[in-house]
Scaffold this motif. Structure first.
Motif, PDB file in Angstrom:
ATOM      1  N   PRO A 137      -7.747  10.619   5.261  1.00  0.00           N
ATOM      2  CA  PRO A 137      -8.370   9.478   4.579  1.00  0.00           C
ATOM      3  C   PRO A 137      -7.385   8.422   4.103  1.00  0.00           C
ATOM      4  N   VAL A 138      -6.145   8.806   3.762  1.00  0.00           N
ATOM      5  CA  VAL A 138      -5.180   7.838   3.260  1.00  0.00           C
ATOM      6  C   VAL A 138      -4.881   6.753   4.287  1.00  0.00           C
ATOM      7  N   TYR A 178       0.850  -1.188   0.000  1.00  0.00           N
ATOM      8  CA  TYR A 178       0.000   0.000   0.000  1.00  0.00           C
ATOM      9  C   TYR A 178       0.887   1.239   0.000  1.00  0.00           C
ATOM     10  N   GLU A 179       0.285   2.400  -0.215  1.00  0.00           N
ATOM     11  CA  GLU A 179       1.030   3.657  -0.268  1.00  0.00           C
ATOM     12  C   GLU A 179       0.552   4.613   0.817  1.00  0.00           C
ATOM     13  N   ILE A 180       1.516   5.292   1.457  1.00  0.00           N
ATOM     14  CA  ILE A 180       1.180   6.295   2.471  1.00  0.00           C
ATOM     15  C   ILE A 180       2.394   7.195   2.685  1.00  0.00           C
ATOM     16  N   PRO A 181       2.202   8.497   2.871  1.00  0.00           N
ATOM     17  CA  PRO A 181       3.334   9.377   3.180  1.00  0.00           C
ATOM     18  C   PRO A 181       3.829   9.166   4.618  1.00  0.00           C
ATOM     19  N   PHE A 221       4.761  11.958   6.590  1.00  0.00           N
ATOM     20  CA  PHE A 221       4.177  13.066   7.346  1.00  0.00           C
ATOM     21  C   PHE A 221       2.875  13.513   6.706  1.00  0.00           C
ATOM     22  N   HIS A 222       1.955  13.951   7.557  1.00  0.00           N
ATOM     23  CA  HIS A 222       0.635  14.412   7.131  1.00  0.00           C
ATOM     24  C   HIS A 222       0.266  15.634   7.966  1.00  0.00           C
ATOM     25  N   ARG A 223      -0.154  16.688   7.314  1.00  0.00           N
ATOM     26  CA  ARG A 223      -0.781  17.788   8.047  1.00  0.00           C
ATOM     27  C   ARG A 223      -2.285  17.643   7.847  1.00  0.00           C
ATOM     28  N   TYR A 224      -2.970  17.340   8.948  1.00  0.00           N
ATOM     29  CA  TYR A 224      -4.414  17.114   8.875  1.00  0.00           C
ATOM     30  C   TYR A 224      -5.056  17.869  10.025  1.00  0.00           C
ATOM     31  N   GLY A 225      -5.943  18.776   9.699  1.00  0.00           N
ATOM     32  CA  GLY A 225      -6.470  19.663  10.724  1.00  0.00           C
ATOM     33  C   GLY A 225      -5.343  20.555  11.214  1.00  0.00           C
ATOM     34  N   ASP A 226      -5.192  20.646  12.516  1.00  0.00           N
ATOM     35  CA  ASP A 226      -4.144  21.503  13.074  1.00  0.00           C
ATOM     36  C   ASP A 226      -2.976  20.698  13.620  1.00  0.00           C
ATOM     37  N   ARG A 227      -2.819  19.435  13.180  1.00  0.00           N
ATOM     38  CA  ARG A 227      -1.775  18.580  13.719  1.00  0.00           C
ATOM     39  C   ARG A 227      -0.910  17.971  12.625  1.00  0.00           C
ATOM     40  N   ARG A 251      -4.429   1.413   5.589  1.00  0.00           N
ATOM     41  CA  ARG A 251      -3.759   0.605   6.607  1.00  0.00           C
ATOM     42  C   ARG A 251      -4.635   0.380   7.837  1.00  0.00           C
ATOM     43  N   TYR A 252      -5.431   1.379   8.201  1.00  0.00           N
ATOM     44  CA  TYR A 252      -6.222   1.322   9.429  1.00  0.00           C
ATOM     45  C   TYR A 252      -7.634   0.774   9.222  1.00  0.00           C
ATOM     46  N   GLY A 253      -8.028   0.560   7.992  1.00  0.00           N
ATOM     47  CA  GLY A 253      -9.359   0.021   7.722  1.00  0.00           C
ATOM     48  C   GLY A 253     -10.425   1.098   7.668  1.00  0.00           C
TER      49      GLY A 253
END
Length: 349
Positions: free
Chosen positions: A318-319, A211-214, A216-222, A323-325
């Motif tokens: 959402p990405v 699967y693919e995932i970065p 680091f993620h900026r999501y909301g304020d975190r 991995r998390y289902g």
């Protein structure tokens, strides 16, 4: 060419430096005799009622504000805690597992950790070859590089330490993000792009072997981190059809690893029997030094692990569904589920 990502430094209690933390004691919570006796009494009542360990829910757990505050600190504060003082040397394995399970319920709901559906994991050297890309390194005595696990919170309970080595190291992914932003924003930008990770033959229904995932993620304020380089490299070895890592990607991963392994950033801790380390995977990376074990089987290093899904955990991009289902708030997320495997508690392997 990688697109530029608008980035800003993370702030708050989740940004910390190891040496400063090492000089503080507020991240260690001593378990009291009163609390131990309360857990033992609760277990006796459950056993008498014929209840199984994995059927225990939070309504049956003795309530102590110290553990509730610890859970809040892990989720919304510095991202980790160490509970110290469980008398594992006088308890039988079932009692130890039951108390550990109850403590874990303060932090979340246990989810399966491997393709065998284990809700209670066993971190020990099973004699497997760390060079095999399909092997998960926790089953060896080889050093485990900095990484996150596929759950909201991971718990490790020390039953027995190694003869030598096996030191735990943790580092704030928010601090790593800030340091890269200040020193090498060009490489940080690369880590906002997807990497391909191997599932190591633990494939959920309807999913592919990778699967693919970065990172680091900026999501909301975190800023949320997700990192497992050995799974990235395993995918490169096992699947010739995926794109090869570019020199820029390798440089970015190398730089992240060099920062994580910087003593001015990470916090080291040696586990004592009865220690419980709890980490928020979305803001903490953890690693383990290589270790030498005792020759006697009954003395060998052995940790019990919990992977926990937190109902009130932080929103995830959402990405993470890959991995998390699911990332729907309130639903059980994370863990490893493969077709035909029923989640179970195994007291030893």
């Amino acid at each position: 060419m990688t697109a530029t990502v608008a980035m800003a430094a993370e702030v708050g209690p989740g940004v910390w430096f190891g040496p400063e933390m090492a000089g503080r004691g507020d991240w260690i919570v001593e378990v009291t005799t009163e609390q131990i006796m309360a857990f033992e009494s609760a277990i006796e009542i459950l056993r008498h009622a014929g209840k199984e360990l994995q059927e225990t829910d939070f309504s049956e757990v003795p309530k102590f504000p110290e553990f509730q505050r610890a859970a809040e600190e892990v989720l919304t504060g510095r991202g980790f805690i160490l509970l110290r003082g469980l008398p594992v040397e006088r308890w039988d394995r079932e009692t130890t597992a039951w108390v550990y399970w109850m403590l874990g319920l303060y932090f979340g709901n246990p989810v399966p950790q491997n393709g065998d559906g284990h809700l209670l994991g066993h971190v020990k050297n099973l004699g497997k070859d760390y060079r095999d890309p399909a092997v998960r390194i926790y089953q060896t005595n080889y050093r485990q590089p900095f990484h996150t696990d596929s759950c909201d919170i991971v718990g490790l309970l020390c039953l027995r330490p190694a003869k030598q080595g096996g030191e735990s190291r943790i580092v704030s992914s928010s601090t790593l993000h800030n340091e890269m932003l200040a020193r090498r924003p060009d490489l940080l930008n690369v880590l906002y792009e997807p990497f391909v990770l191997d599932r190591k033959n633990e494939v959920p229904e309807g999913k592919g072997p990778y699967y693919e995932i970065p990172v680091f993620h900026r999501y909301g304020d975190r800023i949320t981190g997700f990192y497992a380089r050995d799974f990235i490299e395993a995918a490169q070895q096992r699947f010739p059809e995926i794109p090869r890592l570019t020199n820029r990607q390798i440089e970015a991963l190398d730089y992240l690893d060099s920062l994580a392994n910087d003593p001015s950033l990470y916090l080291a801790m040696d586990f004592q029997p009865g220690d419980v380390q709890l980490l928020h995977n979305h803001q903490i990376l953890h690693a383990r030094a290589a270790y030498e074990d005792w020759s006697e089987v009954e003395r060998r290093r052995h940790l019990l692990r919990l992977w926990l899904s937190t109902p009130n955990g932080r929103p995830l991009p959402p990405v993470f569904c890959e991995r998390y289902g699911t990332v729907t708030p309130g639903e059980i997320r994370g863990g490893i589920r493969v077709p035909g495997v029923i989640p179970q508690v195994i007291l030893d392997v």
